[in-house]
Design a protein around this motif. Sequence first.
Motif, mmCIF file in Angstrom:
data_model
loop_
_atom_site.group_PDB
_atom_site.id
_atom_site.type_symbol
_atom_site.label_atom_id
_atom_site.label_comp_id
_atom_site.label_asym_id
_atom_site.label_seq_id
_atom_site.Cartn_x
_atom_site.Cartn_y
_atom_site.Cartn_z
ATOM 1 N N GLU A 210 0.849 -1.176 0.000
ATOM 2 C CA GLU A 210 0.000 0.000 0.000
ATOM 3 C C GLU A 210 0.887 1.229 0.000
ATOM 4 O OE1 GLU A 210 -3.713 1.991 2.552
ATOM 5 O OE2 GLU A 210 -2.922 -0.015 3.049
ATOM 6 N N GLY A 211 0.438 2.272 -0.681
ATOM 7 C CA GLY A 211 1.235 3.485 -0.709
ATOM 8 C C GLY A 211 0.648 4.528 -1.631
ATOM 9 N N TYR A 212 1.529 5.359 -2.205
ATOM 10 C CA TYR A 212 1.136 6.464 -3.070
ATOM 11 C C TYR A 212 2.057 6.472 -4.288
ATOM 12 C CZ TYR A 212 -1.183 7.922 1.207
ATOM 13 O OH TYR A 212 -1.961 7.951 2.342
ATOM 14 N N ILE A 213 1.488 6.783 -5.454
ATOM 15 C CA ILE A 213 2.258 6.732 -6.685
ATOM 16 C C ILE A 213 1.797 7.834 -7.628
ATOM 17 C CG2 ILE A 213 0.690 5.080 -7.800
ATOM 18 C CD1 ILE A 213 3.194 3.804 -9.072
ATOM 19 N N GLY A 214 2.760 8.433 -8.352
ATOM 20 C CA GLY A 214 2.466 9.453 -9.347
ATOM 21 C C GLY A 214 2.569 8.899 -10.745
ATOM 22 N N GLY A 215 2.030 9.623 -11.714
ATOM 23 C CA GLY A 215 2.068 9.185 -13.101
ATOM 24 C C GLY A 215 3.495 9.061 -13.616
ATOM 25 N N GLY A 216 3.717 8.051 -14.484
ATOM 26 C CA GLY A 216 5.035 7.845 -15.061
ATOM 27 C C GLY A 216 6.039 7.207 -14.129
ATOM 28 N N THR A 217 5.562 6.566 -13.066
ATOM 29 C CA THR A 217 6.454 5.974 -12.067
ATOM 30 C C THR A 217 6.421 4.457 -12.152
ATOM 31 O OG1 THR A 217 6.149 7.839 -10.564
ATOM 32 C CG2 THR A 217 6.932 5.781 -9.597
ATOM 33 N N THR A 218 7.578 3.826 -12.003
ATOM 34 C CA THR A 218 7.710 2.381 -11.990
ATOM 35 C C THR A 218 8.418 1.952 -10.713
ATOM 36 O OG1 THR A 218 7.809 2.262 -14.409
ATOM 37 C CG2 THR A 218 8.638 0.360 -13.178
ATOM 38 N N ILE A 219 7.810 1.041 -9.956
ATOM 39 C CA ILE A 219 8.395 0.537 -8.717
ATOM 40 C C ILE A 219 8.645 -0.960 -8.881
ATOM 41 C CG2 ILE A 219 8.223 0.523 -6.208
ATOM 42 C CD1 ILE A 219 5.797 2.362 -6.444
ATOM 43 N N THR A 220 9.782 -1.421 -8.444
ATOM 44 C CA THR A 220 10.121 -2.847 -8.475
ATOM 45 C C THR A 220 10.155 -3.382 -7.043
ATOM 46 O OG1 THR A 220 11.421 -2.613 -10.490
ATOM 47 C CG2 THR A 220 11.823 -4.566 -9.140
ATOM 48 N N TYR A 221 9.418 -4.466 -6.812
ATOM 49 C CA TYR A 221 9.403 -5.134 -5.510
ATOM 50 C C TYR A 221 10.134 -6.464 -5.637
ATOM 51 C CZ TYR A 221 5.918 -1.714 -4.088
ATOM 52 O OH TYR A 221 5.268 -0.531 -3.783
ATOM 53 N N ASN A 222 10.991 -6.772 -4.657
ATOM 54 C CA ASN A 222 11.791 -7.993 -4.679
ATOM 55 C C ASN A 222 11.603 -8.786 -3.393
ATOM 56 O OD1 ASN A 222 13.190 -7.451 -7.212
ATOM 57 N ND2 ASN A 222 14.310 -5.870 -6.094
ATOM 58 N N VAL A 223 11.728 -10.106 -3.506
ATOM 59 C CA VAL A 223 11.725 -11.008 -2.349
ATOM 60 C C VAL A 223 12.966 -11.891 -2.442
ATOM 61 C CG1 VAL A 223 10.517 -12.839 -1.110
ATOM 62 C CG2 VAL A 223 9.204 -11.035 -2.254
ATOM 63 N N TRP A 224 13.784 -11.896 -1.383
ATOM 64 C CA TRP A 224 14.952 -12.755 -1.301
ATOM 65 C C TRP A 224 14.734 -13.813 -0.216
ATOM 66 C CZ3 TRP A 224 15.219 -7.439 -1.468
ATOM 67 C CH2 TRP A 224 15.873 -6.868 -2.565
ATOM 68 N N LYS A 225 15.401 -14.940 -0.358
ATOM 69 C CA LYS A 225 15.313 -15.956 0.691
ATOM 70 C C LYS A 225 16.700 -16.511 1.004
ATOM 71 C CE LYS A 225 14.617 -20.332 -1.770
ATOM 72 N NZ LYS A 225 13.814 -21.561 -1.825
ATOM 73 N N ASP A 226 16.877 -16.890 2.247
ATOM 74 C CA ASP A 226 18.077 -17.591 2.723
ATOM 75 C C ASP A 226 19.367 -16.882 2.326
ATOM 76 O OD1 ASP A 226 16.397 -19.443 3.859
ATOM 77 O OD2 ASP A 226 16.522 -20.835 2.169
ATOM 78 N N PHE A 227 19.392 -15.563 2.512
ATOM 79 C CA PHE A 227 20.596 -14.739 2.349
ATOM 80 C C PHE A 227 21.148 -14.730 0.928
ATOM 81 C CE2 PHE A 227 20.521 -16.459 6.684
ATOM 82 C CZ PHE A 227 20.395 -15.271 7.402
ATOM 83 N N SER A 228 20.310 -15.024 -0.033
ATOM 84 C CA SER A 228 20.742 -15.010 -1.428
ATOM 85 C C SER A 228 20.818 -13.563 -1.938
ATOM 86 C CB SER A 228 19.770 -15.808 -2.294
ATOM 87 O OG SER A 228 20.095 -15.663 -3.664
ATOM 88 N N SER B 53 13.659 1.709 -7.433
ATOM 89 C CA SER B 53 13.208 2.436 -8.617
ATOM 90 C C SER B 53 14.376 3.246 -9.140
ATOM 91 C CB SER B 53 12.014 3.354 -8.307
ATOM 92 O OG SER B 53 12.426 4.426 -7.473
ATOM 93 N N SER B 54 14.313 3.614 -10.398
ATOM 94 C CA SER B 54 15.380 4.398 -11.012
ATOM 95 C C SER B 54 14.815 5.160 -12.198
ATOM 96 C CB SER B 54 16.528 3.485 -11.458
ATOM 97 O OG SER B 54 17.569 4.235 -12.034
ATOM 98 N N GLY B 55 15.220 6.424 -12.332
ATOM 99 C CA GLY B 55 14.763 7.211 -13.462
ATOM 100 C C GLY B 55 14.453 8.642 -13.075
ATOM 101 N N VAL B 56 13.919 9.373 -14.028
ATOM 102 C CA VAL B 56 13.586 10.787 -13.858
ATOM 103 C C VAL B 56 12.159 10.936 -13.346
ATOM 104 C CG1 VAL B 56 13.308 12.992 -15.051
ATOM 105 C CG2 VAL B 56 15.219 11.485 -15.636
ATOM 106 N N ASP B 57 11.976 11.757 -12.344
ATOM 107 C CA ASP B 57 10.653 12.082 -11.796
ATOM 108 C C ASP B 57 9.898 10.840 -11.330
ATOM 109 O OD1 ASP B 57 10.866 14.851 -12.049
ATOM 110 O OD2 ASP B 57 10.260 14.785 -14.151
ATOM 111 N N GLN B 58 10.595 9.926 -10.678
ATOM 112 C CA GLN B 58 9.945 8.770 -10.056
ATOM 113 C C GLN B 58 9.353 9.225 -8.725
ATOM 114 O OE1 GLN B 58 9.967 5.420 -11.714
ATOM 115 N NE2 GLN B 58 10.234 7.100 -13.154
#
Length: 442
Positions: A323-341, A412-417
Amino acid sequence: TLIYNGTTIAYTAVPTATTISVASAHAAPDNTLVTQSPTEYEANPRGNRYTNYLGRLIVGNVRSALHRDSGGTLQGQASGSAAFVSKLNNPLDYTYSATRVAGEGDIISTPYGGGPITDVVAQENTAYIFKRDYIEAIVYSQDTDDFAVREPLKPGAGSVGKTTRGNDDLYFFTSSKQFTSIGRVRSQDIRPQTQDIGSVISRWLDRADISTVGRGIEVAGKVYIPLKSTSQANYNDVLLIYNRNNNAFEGIWDISAFGLVEFDEKYYYGGSQSANIYQLFHTRNADVEGENIFGYSFEVATHFFNLTASKAYQQSLNGLYIEGYIGGGTTITYNVWKDFSDTPSVTFTFASTDEGFLDGEASNIFLGDEPLGINALTVDYSDVDADGRRHFSARIYFPFLYGNYFSVGISSSGVDQNHETSLIGLMITEEPSVNVNRVKTI
């Protein structure tokens, strides 16, 4: 006065952005350079620490000045331990009679110990003189005597460099790398030492270098202080952020700042490695230099955790709630790691590529032709907020992921994220299976 076309001329009114009023102008070709011709006051003290105090200018760390001796004779002086005070409502005159009268200039000689003056700062009705191991509070009597009432604060405590003035307090570093404030010094004055509000980050401060700490500033309850991250840094390279609302440190910004200042209701900082000036807290989520636009990279991750009592049993993760807030033209990446990988076990992208993406209609994504459920459920709770963002929530389901330890992260990475993740929930089972090696047969 100013100089243009090789001639010095006085202006008769405050210049504007496009005009300069003079009594008699002389001709000059187009695009002639204009520069100010500063007036020198050779008899005035020359120091690099000063503050405005109730119609006076107080100057410290003076290396060249004139003053009167006990017989009233003017003589030269270099005094790093004395503060020079201007006449009332006249910052250009520091003179006073052999028998000083109200409204004249003044000189305040601090104790010999504690080193030279490191800063002079006014806060409310008090002016403070800081030395490396000494602090003194000064209040002028505001009567016909115009007498400086001096109050030495805790001996042995002082500021190693410039202080930062907040709305209600002054913040500074001691020579032992304690981070404290005038309020803490006063409230702890009956104790052997000041209260160190920076003790929670003492390990980080041990590595940091406060020898060239810059002038900070308080904005919306947060104090921003420029300093060096390590002793190997040649210049200030980070901003330390202290939240005085909850008495906690929020972290650091990788910004090389000499000092910060407020001007015309905006906030600026001077670069520590250049003569450039930058604006803070602007509406763009990017660095703008002329026609060049540079984006930001953002990455954060939790520690690896195991919710079972023994920390030895496997856990099962099959989904996330965000849950959160997002503006137009924005891309967010979510990651899940396990066992210290170092390699994520699950990666999915949440993007707001156009205004129709968050339309307020709910949709559900479960297992099916897209086994990782990378298209998230979104719900628009409101129209576009004043800051141009929408409130969103999403549930992401994926095949059961088994492991002892898990970590989740955002990048995330880029301009105006423009985004903010306010909540991450885990669809996790603490003990999904029985360890058969512990089952005994009879």
